[in-house]
Scaffold this motif. Structure first.
Motif, short mmCIF file in Angstrom:
data_model
loop_
_atom_site.label_atom_id
_atom_site.label_comp_id
_atom_site.label_asym_id
_atom_site.label_seq_id
_atom_site.Cartn_x
_atom_site.Cartn_y
_atom_site.Cartn_z
N TRP A 489 0.83 -1.21 0.00
CA TRP A 489 0.00 0.00 0.00
C TRP A 489 0.86 1.26 0.00
O TRP A 489 0.60 2.21 -0.75
CB TRP A 489 -0.92 -0.01 1.21
CG TRP A 489 -1.60 1.31 1.43
CD1 TRP A 489 -2.59 1.88 0.69
CD2 TRP A 489 -1.29 2.26 2.47
NE1 TRP A 489 -2.94 3.10 1.19
CE2 TRP A 489 -2.16 3.37 2.28
CE3 TRP A 489 -0.39 2.28 3.53
CZ2 TRP A 489 -2.12 4.48 3.13
CZ3 TRP A 489 -0.36 3.39 4.36
CH2 TRP A 489 -1.23 4.47 4.15
N GLU A 493 1.18 4.18 -3.11
CA GLU A 493 0.96 5.61 -2.93
C GLU A 493 2.17 6.42 -3.38
O GLU A 493 2.04 7.55 -3.86
CB GLU A 493 0.65 5.93 -1.45
CG GLU A 493 -0.68 5.39 -0.95
CD GLU A 493 -1.90 6.09 -1.54
OE1 GLU A 493 -1.72 6.99 -2.39
OE2 GLU A 493 -3.03 5.75 -1.15
N GLY A 533 -4.56 2.76 -3.93
CA GLY A 533 -4.01 4.11 -3.94
C GLY A 533 -5.11 5.17 -3.99
O GLY A 533 -5.47 5.63 -5.08
N LEU A 535 -5.01 8.05 -1.86
CA LEU A 535 -4.61 9.29 -1.20
C LEU A 535 -3.90 10.29 -2.10
O LEU A 535 -4.17 11.49 -2.02
CB LEU A 535 -3.69 8.99 0.00
CG LEU A 535 -4.26 8.07 1.09
CD1 LEU A 535 -3.25 7.91 2.21
CD2 LEU A 535 -5.56 8.64 1.64
N GLY A 539 -0.71 8.90 -8.11
CA GLY A 539 -0.45 7.47 -8.04
C GLY A 539 -1.38 6.62 -8.89
O GLY A 539 -1.13 5.42 -9.05
N ALA A 565 -9.22 4.33 2.40
CA ALA A 565 -8.04 3.48 2.53
C ALA A 565 -8.09 2.64 3.79
O ALA A 565 -7.70 1.46 3.80
CB ALA A 565 -6.77 4.34 2.52
#
Length: 582
Positions: A489, A493, A533, A535, A539, A565
């Protein structure tokens, strides 16, 4: 030990370069994979086979089918039905519909098909819909093997390591839980739209107000400009201003050629820095009155978004000779919620930038538009499929998937037959396939297979797994599983989903081996985490597609993506081991 250390150092350097954005991921992965080949870390046969992997070919075939499916009127027609009722209800219905299509069609193709309809409708503020649209395309993509290239990449990596158990609907159980929970979360956290004024109600804006970038001037009788060409009059290359168009009686001349002869009563439309008005006052007989360019010019404006595979990325309009390349001039650039000012021809363009173009009559005839832009217009570049072709296309895809899921034929055979069917029906022209073939993705996935193979064979992945095991030993196999998810993860990002999956996969397999656990749940943790992704907009491709049309800032994604997320991660770490025990 020395070899594993060198490989580990190389991978770390690769990660740093990816995070810093020194070059495109495909370029970096390609260079490092070639480096490993010349260093003798992978055999020639294995190196070449990485670029002809069956699962990777499936990815390429799916993208080619998406070129036809994105022309289906069904997607845009359904969006009009679902965008009704309250804002919360519309967000939920749109998200569910997007997830459904994204399970079987490339999520970028789905978002590209829906983006004009969602961003230009006037019922609901588009800024309340476009992030959910992007998130829902991700949620839908993880529900099937073919829903996202990341799942197919992980499948390719698993096949190369002899890990079995992944089929067309392996991801569906956990994926459906993610879809329902994620769409419900987006609906519940959306505020009702009570403003009564939506972005789509407003005309195209330049410089903060309609047509604010434009300076209009008129050539008076007796002017020394009359009878001379634009270039001879010195009307090209003005500091901060650019001669965009000439309005001659009821005719619009766009683009303006350097040899165009200026005539009496011509209205010259300049674009750029409006405070440069004094520059025009030096021209004899040129009356500057600073009004808008009027309805004739307004009807000539088109809004586009720079596509991920565009050749314009990191280049300026002047550098690529934008006017000649597209028969259009850039009159406004927006990056997220920011309007860029100054000399637009010298601004480096980025993926997701929203451009306001003043286009010529030949604009839509240019064959390079699809590769470079997503058009925010009701008139598509390619004609929509007829009702017959629409059902033939959707039916053909359903048949190919159905036969592959029942084991009658392989997925590769099904998709290959479907593409041949589309070509035979003249729905997928050879020229379009050539222009939009995803070379970057091909290089990225092939190189990812090489790098993952080298990390495994050299022992670099085992080194990381050994260290992780020593740190997480009190938490056992579940601790290692969670750490693989969190590591992937974080990577997705920082870099891209495909790059994250490629780097995390060998470590995940080695971590499973440390605890003598089944590799499949660890592999699925990589697949699901690589598509988490939410945030950072840079990305994921679909985030960049909606960022400028939605007038979003990075903080908008962080604010809306954080609860998504967290929910997504909790569901994955709880339900993956339940569906696929260690």
């Amino acid at each position: 030990m020395i070899t594993s250390g060198l490989v580990l150092t190389s991978v770390f350097v690769l990660l740093v370069l990816l995070v810093r954005g020194v070059a495109q991921p495909a370029t970096l992965f390609g260079l490092f994979s070639i480096g490993f080949f010349f260093a003798g870390l992978i055999e020639q046969t294995e190196f070449l086979s990485s670029y002809t992997n069956p699962a990777m070919i499936c990815v390429l075939l799916l993208i080619l089918t998406g070129l036809v499916l994105e022309r289906s009127a069904l997607i845009t027609q359904m969006s009009k039905v679902f965008l009704s009722g309250s804002t919360k209800a519309s967000v939920f219905k749109l998200s569910i519909m997007t997830s459904l299509f994204s399970a079987f069609v490339s999520n970028t193709a789905v978002v590209a098909a829906l983006l004009p309809a969602v961003s230009k409708q006037s019922k609901i503020d588009p800024s309340k819909l476009l992030i959910p649209l992007s998130y829902a395309s991700i949620l839908g993509g993880v529900t099937t093997l073919i829903g996202t290239s990341t799942n197919l990449l992980v499948y390719s990596l698993a096949e190369s390591q002899g890990i079995t158990g992944i089929n067309l609907f392996t991801f569906t159980g956990v994926g459906l839980i993610l879809v329902v929970a994620g769409c419900a979360l987006m609906s519940l956290t959306t505020t009702e739209d009570n403003t009564g004024t939506h972005a789509a109600d407003k005309p195209i804006e330049v410089d903060g107000n309609p047509q604010g970038y434009f300076l209009e001037s008129k050539v008076k009788a007796g002017s020394s400009l009359v009878g001379k060409s634009v270039i001879d009059n010195g009307l090209r290359g003005l500091e901060g201003l650019f001669l965009l168009e000439i309005v001659r009686e009821d005719r619009l001349i766009s683009p303006v050629r350097p040899d165009e002869i200026v005539q009496t009563n011509d209205r010259l439309i300049f674009v750029g820095e409006t405070h440069r008005i004094q520059t025009l006052q030096h021209f004899d007989g040129l009356e500057v009155f600073g009004s808008s360019a009027g309805e004739l010019l307004e009807s000539n404006l088109v809004e586009v978004v720079i596509a991920n595979q565009s050749e314009l990325v990191n280049k300026t309009p002047r550098e690529v000779d934008f006017r000649t390349l597209f028969d259009a001039a850039v009159v406004g650039i927006r990056r997220g919620d920011k309007k860029l000012t100054g000399q637009l021809g010298r601004i480096e363009l980025r993926v997701g930038d929203s451009l306001i173009l003043a286009v010529g009559a030949d604009f839509k005839n240019h064959k390079n538009l699809e590769r470079n832009f997503h058009l925010l217009t009701d008139e598509p570049l390619q004609p929509k499929l007829s009702r017959k072709d629409n059902w033939l296309t959707l039916g053909g895809l359903a048949l190919a998937i159905g036969l592959a899921s029942t084991g009658v034929i392989s997925l590769l055979q099904g998709l290959m037959a479907f593409v041949l069917f589309l070509v035979g029906m003249k729905l997928l022209p050879a020229g379009q396939m050539r222009r939009r073939f995803p070379f970057d993705l091909w290089i990225l996935i092939g190189s990812a297979l090489v790098i993952a193979d080298v990390m495994t064979s050299s022992g670099a992945a085992k080194l990381i797994a050994d260290y992780t095991s020593s740190v997480l030993s009190p938490f056992g196999v579940m601790g290692a599983f969670v750490s693989v998810y969190l590591m992937t993860w974080l990577l997705t990002e920082l870099v891209t989903n495909s790059a994250a999956a490629a780097l995390a996969f060998p470590i995940a397999v080695s971590s499973a081996a440390q605890y003598d656990a089944a590799a499949l749940p660890f592999v699925l943790a990589v697949a699901f985490a690589a598509s988490s992704g939410f945030l950072i907009p840079t990305g994921y491709q679909t985030h960049m597609m909606v960022m400028s049309p939605g007038r979003y800032r990075t903080m908008d994604f962080i604010r809306k993506g954080t609860p998504m997320a967290i929910l997504y991660g909790l569901i994955c770490v709880v339900f993956i081991p339940l569906f696929f025990p260690f």
